[in-house]
Design a protein around this motif. Structure first.
Motif, short mmCIF file in Angstrom:
data_model
loop_
_atom_site.label_atom_id
_atom_site.label_comp_id
_atom_site.label_asym_id
_atom_site.label_seq_id
_atom_site.Cartn_x
_atom_site.Cartn_y
_atom_site.Cartn_z
N LEU A 95 5.31 2.80 4.65
CA LEU A 95 6.34 3.35 3.75
C LEU A 95 5.97 3.23 2.27
N PRO A 96 5.39 2.09 1.81
CA PRO A 96 5.02 2.01 0.39
C PRO A 96 4.05 3.09 -0.06
N LEU A 97 3.25 3.63 0.86
CA LEU A 97 2.32 4.69 0.50
C LEU A 97 3.04 5.99 0.18
N MET A 98 4.24 6.15 0.73
CA MET A 98 5.01 7.38 0.52
C MET A 98 5.88 7.31 -0.73
N ALA A 99 6.08 6.10 -1.25
CA ALA A 99 6.92 5.95 -2.44
C ALA A 99 6.12 6.31 -3.69
N PRO A 100 6.71 7.02 -4.64
CA PRO A 100 6.00 7.32 -5.90
C PRO A 100 5.64 6.03 -6.62
N PRO A 101 4.44 5.93 -7.19
CA PRO A 101 4.03 4.70 -7.87
C PRO A 101 5.00 4.25 -8.96
N LEU A 102 5.60 5.22 -9.67
CA LEU A 102 6.57 4.86 -10.71
C LEU A 102 7.77 4.14 -10.10
N ALA A 125 -11.59 -2.93 3.16
CA ALA A 125 -11.53 -3.83 2.00
C ALA A 125 -11.98 -3.12 0.74
N LEU A 126 -13.06 -2.35 0.83
CA LEU A 126 -13.58 -1.65 -0.34
C LEU A 126 -12.62 -0.57 -0.82
N ILE A 127 -11.98 0.12 0.12
CA ILE A 127 -10.99 1.13 -0.26
C ILE A 127 -9.79 0.47 -0.95
N ALA A 128 -9.34 -0.66 -0.41
CA ALA A 128 -8.23 -1.40 -1.02
C ALA A 128 -8.60 -1.86 -2.43
N MET A 129 -9.83 -2.32 -2.61
CA MET A 129 -10.27 -2.78 -3.93
C MET A 129 -10.35 -1.61 -4.92
N ALA A 130 -10.79 -0.45 -4.45
CA ALA A 130 -10.86 0.72 -5.32
C ALA A 130 -9.47 1.15 -5.78
N LEU A 131 -8.51 1.13 -4.86
CA LEU A 131 -7.13 1.49 -5.21
C LEU A 131 -6.54 0.50 -6.20
N SER A 132 -6.85 -0.79 -6.02
CA SER A 132 -6.33 -1.81 -6.91
C SER A 132 -6.95 -1.70 -8.30
N LEU A 133 -8.24 -1.41 -8.34
CA LEU A 133 -8.96 -1.41 -9.61
C LEU A 133 -8.44 -0.38 -10.59
N ASP A 134 -8.13 0.83 -10.10
CA ASP A 134 -7.75 1.89 -11.04
C ASP A 134 -6.23 2.12 -11.10
N ASP A 135 -5.45 1.23 -10.49
CA ASP A 135 -4.00 1.41 -10.55
C ASP A 135 -3.49 1.12 -11.96
N PHE A 136 -2.61 2.00 -12.46
CA PHE A 136 -2.02 1.80 -13.78
C PHE A 136 -0.51 1.55 -13.71
N LEU A 137 0.22 2.42 -13.02
CA LEU A 137 1.68 2.37 -13.09
C LEU A 137 2.25 1.05 -12.56
N ASN A 151 -3.62 -7.84 -19.60
CA ASN A 151 -4.19 -6.50 -19.49
C ASN A 151 -5.24 -6.46 -18.39
N THR A 152 -5.30 -5.33 -17.68
CA THR A 152 -6.46 -4.99 -16.87
C THR A 152 -7.09 -3.78 -17.54
N LEU A 153 -8.19 -3.28 -17.03
CA LEU A 153 -8.86 -2.15 -17.69
C LEU A 153 -7.96 -0.91 -17.85
N PRO A 154 -7.19 -0.51 -16.83
CA PRO A 154 -6.32 0.65 -17.03
C PRO A 154 -5.27 0.44 -18.11
N THR A 155 -4.61 -0.73 -18.15
CA THR A 155 -3.61 -0.97 -19.19
C THR A 155 -4.26 -1.17 -20.55
N PHE A 156 -5.46 -1.72 -20.57
CA PHE A 156 -6.21 -1.86 -21.82
C PHE A 156 -6.52 -0.49 -22.40
N MET A 157 -6.92 0.45 -21.53
CA MET A 157 -7.21 1.81 -21.98
C MET A 157 -5.95 2.49 -22.51
N TRP A 158 -4.81 2.21 -21.88
CA TRP A 158 -3.55 2.76 -22.36
C TRP A 158 -3.26 2.26 -23.78
N GLY A 159 -3.53 0.97 -24.02
CA GLY A 159 -3.35 0.43 -25.37
C GLY A 159 -4.28 1.09 -26.37
#
Length: 258
Positions: A104-111, A192-204, A214-222
């Motif tokens: 179910l969490p996969l179907m929910a919008p990230p926001l 595991a690698l797919i999960a890590m890729a999803l975690s790495l670039d998550d912003f919302l 900060n992580t890299l995505p939120t740092f880039m937002w700043g």
């Protein structure tokens, strides 16, 4: 080559070019000498790589991303694998219902997911925000991927090998480590690698649950809020390369055929 095939080939080529051109432009502007993100490019330089790495907070954000990604990869792999193994031993109808619930969490919008988790942490359990809340939040949408990947492998798993090992005197733990784990390990590693890729670039979700870090995505937002220059492209390309590399490797290991 017939006319129909030429038309479909041309359409496919244009589609690929349309989808890949923003990424190509992103990489191209990393080497542009001008601070303006516009054509024509008047010169080439590596200055923006050094500018991005010299920004205050870059390496802290990079370290935080690695910590979150590593923790999410490890925890989601262990829990997701155990869940998949448990589901494989259940009645198919019950397992299907539980699988639908877990995804179910996969179907929910990230926001929506980010706001819901923020409300949960601050209003329900009163937990201060930080990397620990980011890790817990990422597990919500990364674990289902591990469960799905490992469960798909378990559908064709021959449980007779486990029963034979038990008949020959192996303990459940020995049967798991000597038979089950070697057989399903490519799927586990790929998940595991797919999960890590999803975690790495998550912003919302990260944005709502990280607090003052900060992580890299939120740092880039700043960086974007202070102005746009090619050093932002460098950070974006770094995130893209790490995420894409982990995803491609994960699909390769699991022999994903889409």
């Amino acid at each position: 080559m017939g006319l129909d095939r030429m038309i479909w080939t041309g359409f496919a080529t244009l589609t690929v070019l349309f989808m890949m051109s923003p990424l190509a432009v992103l990489v191209l502007f990393c080497f542009s000498e001008s601070p303006l993100l516009s054509f024509p490019i008047q010169g080439w330089t590596l200055h923006w790589f050094f500018a991005a790495f010299d920004r205050p907070g870059f390496f802290t954000a990079f370290q935080n991303s690695l910590i979150v990604t590593a923790c999410v990869g490890a925890v989601s792999t262990v829990i997701g694998t155990l869940a998949a193994l448990s589901l494989s031993r259940m009645n198919r109808r019950a397992a299907g219902s539980l699988m639908a619930l877990l995804t179910l969490p996969l179907m929910a919008p990230p926001l929506l997911l980010g706001i819901a988790l923020l409300t949960f942490y601050t209003s329900w359990v009163d937990v201060p925000l930080g990397l620990h809340t980011v890790i817990a939040s990422h597990l919500v949408f990364t674990q289902p991927f591990v469960i799905l990947v490992v469960s798909a492998r378990m559908l064709s798993f021959d449980f007779a090998t486990i029963d034979s090992a038990r008949d020959l005197g192996a303990s459940p733990l020995q049967a798991f480590f000597q038979i089950t784990l070697p057989i399903v390990s490519p799927s586990i590693l790929g998940g595991a690698l797919i999960a890590m890729a999803l975690s790495l670039d998550d912003f919302l979700v990260t944005f709502f649950t990280i607090g003052g870090n900060n992580t890299l995505p939120t740092f880039m937002w700043g960086m974007l809020r202070r102005g746009v220059d090619p050093s932002i492209n460098v950070v974006a390309v770094l995130i893209m390369a790490l995420s894409l590399g982990a995803t491609v490797l994960g699909f390769r290991i699991t022999r994903y055929r889409g």
